[in-house]
Design an enzyme around this catalytic site. Structure first.
Site, short mmCIF file in Angstrom:
data_model
loop_
_atom_site.label_atom_id
_atom_site.label_comp_id
_atom_site.label_asym_id
_atom_site.label_seq_id
_atom_site.Cartn_x
_atom_site.Cartn_y
_atom_site.Cartn_z
N GLU A 23 -9.47 50.18 -45.19
CA GLU A 23 -10.04 50.56 -46.49
C GLU A 23 -9.11 51.51 -47.24
O GLU A 23 -8.13 52.01 -46.70
CB GLU A 23 -11.43 51.18 -46.27
CG GLU A 23 -12.37 50.15 -45.66
CD GLU A 23 -13.78 50.66 -45.45
OE1 GLU A 23 -14.02 51.89 -45.51
OE2 GLU A 23 -14.67 49.81 -45.23
N ASN A 24 -9.44 51.71 -48.52
CA ASN A 24 -8.60 52.52 -49.40
C ASN A 24 -9.48 53.43 -50.24
O ASN A 24 -10.59 53.04 -50.61
CB ASN A 24 -7.77 51.59 -50.30
CG ASN A 24 -6.73 52.33 -51.08
OD1 ASN A 24 -7.01 52.94 -52.10
ND2 ASN A 24 -5.50 52.28 -50.60
N ALA A 25 -8.95 54.59 -50.58
CA ALA A 25 -9.71 55.57 -51.36
C ALA A 25 -10.09 55.06 -52.74
O ALA A 25 -11.01 55.59 -53.36
CB ALA A 25 -8.92 56.87 -51.48
N TYR B 295 -11.44 52.27 -53.13
CA TYR B 295 -12.55 51.40 -52.77
C TYR B 295 -12.29 49.91 -52.98
O TYR B 295 -12.82 49.09 -52.26
CB TYR B 295 -13.83 51.75 -53.56
CG TYR B 295 -14.55 52.98 -53.07
CD1 TYR B 295 -13.90 53.96 -52.33
CD2 TYR B 295 -15.89 53.19 -53.37
CE1 TYR B 295 -14.57 55.09 -51.91
CE2 TYR B 295 -16.57 54.31 -52.95
CZ TYR B 295 -15.89 55.27 -52.22
OH TYR B 295 -16.56 56.39 -51.80
N GLU C 42 -9.86 39.61 -41.44
CA GLU C 42 -9.35 38.22 -41.37
C GLU C 42 -8.03 38.09 -42.12
O GLU C 42 -7.10 37.40 -41.67
CB GLU C 42 -10.37 37.24 -41.98
CG GLU C 42 -11.74 37.28 -41.34
CD GLU C 42 -12.71 38.26 -42.00
OE1 GLU C 42 -12.27 39.37 -42.35
OE2 GLU C 42 -13.87 37.92 -42.15
N CYS D 238 -16.36 37.02 -45.51
CA CYS D 238 -16.82 37.03 -46.90
C CYS D 238 -16.23 35.82 -47.64
O CYS D 238 -15.36 35.12 -47.11
CB CYS D 238 -16.42 38.34 -47.58
SG CYS D 238 -14.67 38.40 -47.99
N CYS E 75 -12.41 35.74 -47.77
CA CYS E 75 -11.76 35.41 -46.50
C CYS E 75 -11.98 33.94 -46.13
O CYS E 75 -11.11 33.32 -45.51
CB CYS E 75 -12.30 36.32 -45.39
SG CYS E 75 -11.68 38.00 -45.55
N1 THU Z 1 -14.99 43.17 -44.27
C1 THU Z 1 -14.04 42.48 -43.57
O1 THU Z 1 -13.12 43.08 -42.96
N2 THU Z 1 -14.12 41.12 -43.54
C2 THU Z 1 -15.06 40.41 -44.23
O2 THU Z 1 -14.86 39.24 -44.50
C3 THU Z 1 -16.29 41.11 -44.63
C4 THU Z 1 -16.05 42.53 -45.02
C5 THU Z 1 -14.87 44.64 -44.35
C6 THU Z 1 -14.45 45.13 -45.73
C7 THU Z 1 -14.98 46.54 -45.74
O3 THU Z 1 -14.01 47.40 -45.14
C8 THU Z 1 -16.20 46.48 -44.82
O4 THU Z 1 -16.10 45.26 -44.09
C9 THU Z 1 -17.51 46.50 -45.56
O5 THU Z 1 -17.59 45.49 -46.49
ZN ZN Z 2 -13.38 39.18 -46.31
#
Ligand code: THU
Ligand code: ZN
Length: 131
Positions: free
Chosen positions: A45-47, A49, A56, A87, A90
Site C-alpha cells: 500500500e501507499n500513503a 491510498y 496478484e 479484484c 487483477c
Molecule cells: N488487494 C489485493 O492485494 N488483491 C486484490 O485483488 C484485492 C485487494 C489488496 C489491496 C489493498 O491493499 C487491500 O487488499 C484492501 O483492498
Molecule cells: Zn487486485
C-alpha cells in the site's frame, strides 16, 4: 508440478511481507508457471491510498520480469475468514496471460474455493479484441 496445497501455502506465507499500514488487510498470491516455477507477491500500500500494488500484480510482475509468462494456476490468500478473490483489475491482469480455464484458488483462513478465470471474468477484453 507444485502440489495445490503447496501453492496455497506459498500464498499464505508471503502475506507476512505485505505492507498494509492503511487497510491492515494482508493478501498473498502465488502463481505457478507451466515450468513449475512459483512466483509470490503481496499487497504493497501507499500513503496516497490510490496506487497500492495488489498481491496478484506483484506475483505476475515478478514472473514476467523474470522471463516467465506461461502460467498454470494461481492461489490467492487473505488471513480474514471472509476471504479474498482477485479484484476486477487483477482478473484482467491475469486474463492478459491466462485463458478461461485457468484455475484460481482462493483461500480464506484455510477454506479454499476453486474458480476458473472465465467464471471470475467472462468476456474479458484481450489482444484479439483489439485486432
Ligand atoms: N488487494 C489485493 O492485494 N488483491 C486484490 O485483488 C484485492 C485487494 C489488496 C489491496 C489493498 O491493499 C487491500 O487488499 C484492501 O483492498
Ligand atoms: Zn487486485
Amino acid at each position: 508440478m507444485t502440489d495445490r496445497q503447496d501453492l496455497i501455502e506459498a500464498a499464505r506465507e508471503i502475506q507476512t511481507e505485505a505492507h498494509v499500514p492503511y487497510s491492515e488487510y494482508r493478501v498473498g498470491a502465488a502463481i505457478e508457471t507451466t515450468d513449475g516455477e512459483v512466483y509470490t507477491g503481496c499487497n504493497i500500500e501507499n500513503a496516497n491510498y490510490s496506487n497500492s500494488l495488489h498481491a496478484e500484480e506483484v506475483a505476475v510482475g515478478k514472473a514476467i520480469a523474470d522471463g516467465n509468462r506461461d502460467f498454470s494456476r494461481i492461489a490467492v490468500s487473505s488471513s480474514r475468514r471472509d476471504g479474498v478473490t482477485p479484484c476486477g483489475m487483477c482478473r484482467q491482469t491475469l486474463a492478459e496471460f491466462c485463458g478461461e480455464e485457468f484455475p484460481v484458488f482462493c483461500d480464506a483462513d484455510g477454506e479454499v474455493e476453486a474458480y476458473t478465470l472465465g467464471e471470475l471474468l467472462p468476456a474479458a477484453i484481450s489482444e484479439e479484441t483489439l485486432e
